[in-house]
Structures are given as C-alpha cells and as structure tokens.
Design an enzyme around this catalytic site. Sequence first.
Site, short mmCIF file in Angstrom:
data_model
loop_
_atom_site.label_atom_id
_atom_site.label_comp_id
_atom_site.label_asym_id
_atom_site.label_seq_id
_atom_site.Cartn_x
_atom_site.Cartn_y
_atom_site.Cartn_z
N ARG A 100 -3.28 2.02 -6.68
CA ARG A 100 -4.62 2.17 -6.08
C ARG A 100 -5.74 2.20 -7.11
NH1 ARG A 100 -4.22 4.75 -0.71
NH2 ARG A 100 -2.70 3.37 0.25
N ARG A 153 -11.25 3.98 -3.78
CA ARG A 153 -12.38 4.88 -3.56
C ARG A 153 -12.75 5.77 -4.73
NH1 ARG A 153 -10.05 6.97 1.95
NH2 ARG A 153 -8.25 6.53 0.65
N ARG A 184 -17.62 -1.58 -0.41
CA ARG A 184 -16.95 -1.26 0.86
C ARG A 184 -17.99 -0.93 1.93
NH1 ARG A 184 -15.26 1.63 4.51
NH2 ARG A 184 -13.43 2.96 4.71
N ASP A 203 -3.39 -4.84 1.43
CA ASP A 203 -2.68 -3.69 1.98
C ASP A 203 -1.29 -4.13 2.41
OD1 ASP A 203 -3.45 -0.76 2.70
OD2 ASP A 203 -2.10 -1.44 4.26
N TYR A 252 5.44 2.31 10.31
CA TYR A 252 4.05 2.22 10.81
C TYR A 252 4.01 1.48 12.15
CZ TYR A 252 2.12 4.08 6.48
OH TYR A 252 1.80 4.90 5.43
O1 CP3 Z 1 -2.92 -0.41 -5.71
C1 CP3 Z 1 -3.94 -1.08 -5.50
O2 CP3 Z 1 -5.03 -0.87 -6.08
C2 CP3 Z 1 -3.83 -2.29 -4.60
C3 CP3 Z 1 -4.28 -2.12 -3.26
C4 CP3 Z 1 -3.44 -1.34 -2.27
C5 CP3 Z 1 -4.01 -0.67 -1.17
N1 CP3 Z 1 -3.01 -0.21 -0.39
C6 CP3 Z 1 -5.45 -0.53 -0.93
C7 CP3 Z 1 -5.92 0.46 0.03
C8 CP3 Z 1 -2.04 -1.20 -2.17
C9 CP3 Z 1 -0.96 -1.67 -3.12
C10 CP3 Z 1 -1.79 -0.49 -0.96
C11 CP3 Z 1 -0.43 -0.21 -0.48
C12 CP3 Z 1 -0.26 0.66 0.69
N2 CP3 Z 1 -1.00 0.70 1.84
C13 CP3 Z 1 0.82 1.56 0.87
C14 CP3 Z 1 1.95 1.74 -0.11
C15 CP3 Z 1 1.55 2.55 -1.28
C16 CP3 Z 1 1.33 3.98 -1.00
O3 CP3 Z 1 0.18 4.43 -1.20
O4 CP3 Z 1 2.29 4.65 -0.63
C17 CP3 Z 1 0.68 2.18 2.12
C18 CP3 Z 1 1.58 3.23 2.71
C19 CP3 Z 1 -0.48 1.62 2.73
C20 CP3 Z 1 -1.02 1.90 4.09
C21 CP3 Z 1 -2.36 2.48 3.97
N3 CP3 Z 1 -3.49 1.75 3.67
C22 CP3 Z 1 -2.74 3.83 4.14
C23 CP3 Z 1 -1.79 4.97 4.47
C24 CP3 Z 1 -4.13 3.87 3.94
C25 CP3 Z 1 -5.05 5.05 4.11
C26 CP3 Z 1 -5.02 5.79 2.82
C27 CP3 Z 1 -6.18 6.70 2.66
O5 CP3 Z 1 -6.15 7.37 1.64
O6 CP3 Z 1 -7.09 6.76 3.52
C28 CP3 Z 1 -4.57 2.57 3.60
C29 CP3 Z 1 -5.95 2.16 3.28
C30 CP3 Z 1 -6.17 1.68 1.89
N4 CP3 Z 1 -5.39 0.76 1.27
C31 CP3 Z 1 -7.27 2.01 1.05
C32 CP3 Z 1 -7.13 1.23 -0.12
C33 CP3 Z 1 -8.06 1.16 -1.29
C34 CP3 Z 1 -8.42 2.93 1.39
C35 CP3 Z 1 -9.29 2.20 2.35
C36 CP3 Z 1 -10.73 2.59 2.34
O7 CP3 Z 1 -11.49 2.03 1.53
O8 CP3 Z 1 -11.09 3.43 3.16
#
Ligand code: CP3
Length: 361
Positions: free
Chosen positions: A36, A40, A49, A86, A163
Amino acid sequence: MQHPRETNEQFQLQNDCLIRALLRKPTSRTPIWIMRQAGRHLPEYREIRARAGSFMALCTNPQLACEVTMQPIERYDLDAAILFSDILTIPDAMGLGLYFSEGEGPKFRKPLRTERDIEKLSITKTDADLSYVTDAIKLIRNELNGSVPLIGFAGSPWTLATYMIEGQSSRDFARSKLWLYERPEILHQLLEKLSLSIIDYLNAQIASGAQVVQIFDTWGGVLSTPAYRNFSLAYMQKIVDNLIPCSEGREVPVILFTKGGALWLEDIAATGCHGIGLDWNVDIKQARARIGPNTALQGNMDPAILRASPSVIQSEVKKILQANQGSNGHIFNLGHGISPDIDPENVRALIEAVHDSSRTH
Ligand code: CP3
C-alpha cells in the site's frame, strides 16, 4: 521499424535489486517496497483521490492509476513500484458490483448466495474485461523508464472467494466456511473459475510489462491446516504452475503472501514460488532456517512501528536486517499494508535505514 519500447535498452533496469534478491543473487543493498505504498498516507494521493471522486475512479482510469503508482516512487527512494489497483477488480468484472462505502471497506451489490450464482459466473478475460489494468501497466512502464521494476498482483482465489461470498470484509467468514465444510464441491467450482481468471489476469499483466507478480492471500490464515492446503494453497500452486516464466529476456519472479501463514512456510516454498511474504508474527531467522536457501523472504516489520520515532524505526530495521545476516534473498517490507495515519517522514526514515544499514559497499 522497432517501437522504442521494444529495444533492449528499454528492458534494462537501472535498479534490479528486487529481482536479484528474488532470484537469490547478491545485491548491493537490501531492496525495500511497502505494501500500500501508494495510498492514503500520502497527501498527494488524498488530493488526487478527492479530485477523482472515488477509489474505483482512480483504478479504472489508466492515466490516474499511473500517476498514483508513481507518487511514492517520486517521493521516496524505493526499489520497486506496485501497480495501483485492487484485488477485487476480478469479482467486479464478474458482475458482482463492487463499491466502497466510506470507512467500511469494499462491498458487493450482488454477493454470491446460491449454487446457481456460482454456476452462472464466467471466467474473466483480461483483454475484454480488465483492459484498464493492462493499459495502466503500459503507461507506468513508460513513466518508470527502466528506473525500478514494476510489480503486478492479484488476490488469491480463496481471498477473493471470501469477499464474493460474504459480500464485504468479515470477522468470522461464516458463509464461506459453511460452504467449505457443507458444500466443498461448490466452493471448489468457484475457486477453479477464479484461478483461471487470475492466471489470465497475471499473464496479461506480465505481457503488458509487470516484471514481478505477487499473490495476496490475505485471508488464508483463517483456515485450518487441511483447509488451507485444499482451498487456498492448491489453487495458488495451480497459478504458479501456469504463469509465463520469462518475459523481456528475464525470469518473472512470483511472491506468495499468505497473511497468518507462518505455520505453512515449508508448504508455500514447495510451490516453487520465488519469494514468500511474511507477516510480523514470524521470526524471519527461523523462517529462513525452516525453508532453506532457495526461496527469498519478504517482510516483515510490524506496520505499527511506523508510528514510533525515527530512532525506534532505525533500531527495529537493524534487528530484521541482522536476522538475515549472511543470507541474501531478503526484500524488506512491512508485514501488512501501511496505515493511512503514518507520517511520510517516518516512511522516509524507514527506507533510509534499510538502505544505509544493509549497504555492502
Ligand atoms: O500496495 C499498493 O500500493 C498497491 C495497491 C493495492 C490496493 N489494494 C490499493 C487500495 C493493493 C495491492 C491492494 C490489495 C488489496 N485490496 C488486498 C490485499 C492486501 C491486503 O491489504 O491485505 C485486499 C484485501 C484488498 C481489498 C480492499 N481494498 C480493502 C479491504 C480496502 C479497504 C481498505 C481500507 O483501509 O479502507 C480496499 C481499498 C483500497 N485498496 C485502498 C487502496 C489505496 C483505499 C481506498 C481509498 O482511497 O479509500
């Protein structure tokens, strides 16, 4: 005439520490990237964003996805970029209707509820259904211009299935586990369709320019040992076996990251993956002793340490680097994604500490 992107110079990497570490070759310093890293915790991400309106608007617009991928690369001295996207793009392309509700994480409008819902699902074709991802990769490779490698990724079949079945994040995985125990054949049907979709997706990412791929098995750790082997690892094995092994004249390493997977490191290494992602529960020295010299290890600092002062961060970094002494094949990372409240200056301190304390010349 050759397109400039197809000349050998364009395929060369100025910094290939990540790939060398994954292939168990010596490196001049320990490479680091952060799960990540684009997101954010960066003010420039929050700004773009807000302009885009939503997270999915960023993911589905290749120019914006490229811009966001580059933000941490421009700010920090990282050893890899990771595609901004994602893991839930595949279920979304399967028609489940992904959306993100503020503060609650991902949700699906049409979660899987019946056997019929699974029978109806089609395997996704990246060219037709997810071309915004491969378009983003091509833009990012041009933008990176050979500076650092680009990591592509997908979720594991089991993690995506949770999911899709729960319809959102879950604490107990009640519905997914009910199917696992009561109707395993239906769950296997879903996992099979997801595996084929993921193989196509990752191979399309590699063909478009991803130089390393990582599979995120965020929820593998909630399974029993036999269930992990049958419902998560077996499908990741199938993916590893079917990925394009070489592209642009070099091997394309694969990293498997099962959060909570400490019990199964030997099994994960036996898939033939190049690297294993470790969460912070694992003692990385013991992990190395268990899996032997042939697989790289990635991790595994507790993300909470980034809330402490730079001097604490430096000493925690040294502990992890020392645990790897005499063993190359280490990629520094956090044990899970970085939290949104982390100060970018602490991230800078982390990256400097990893590089300064690991340099061999
Ligand atoms: O690592 C990186 O920088 C690459 C981008 C990336 C994102 N999600 C961006 C993201 C990657 C590799 C993911 C993978 C992902 N997404 C996983 C596996 C990794 C992990 O964290 O366990 C999972 C389970 C998801 C599903 C997902 N997407 C969730 C549970 C959420 C909400 C998380 C939160 O903290 O609110 C997301 C949204 C998400 N994916 C964000 C980002 C930057 C936040 C979105 C926002 O800007 O509001």
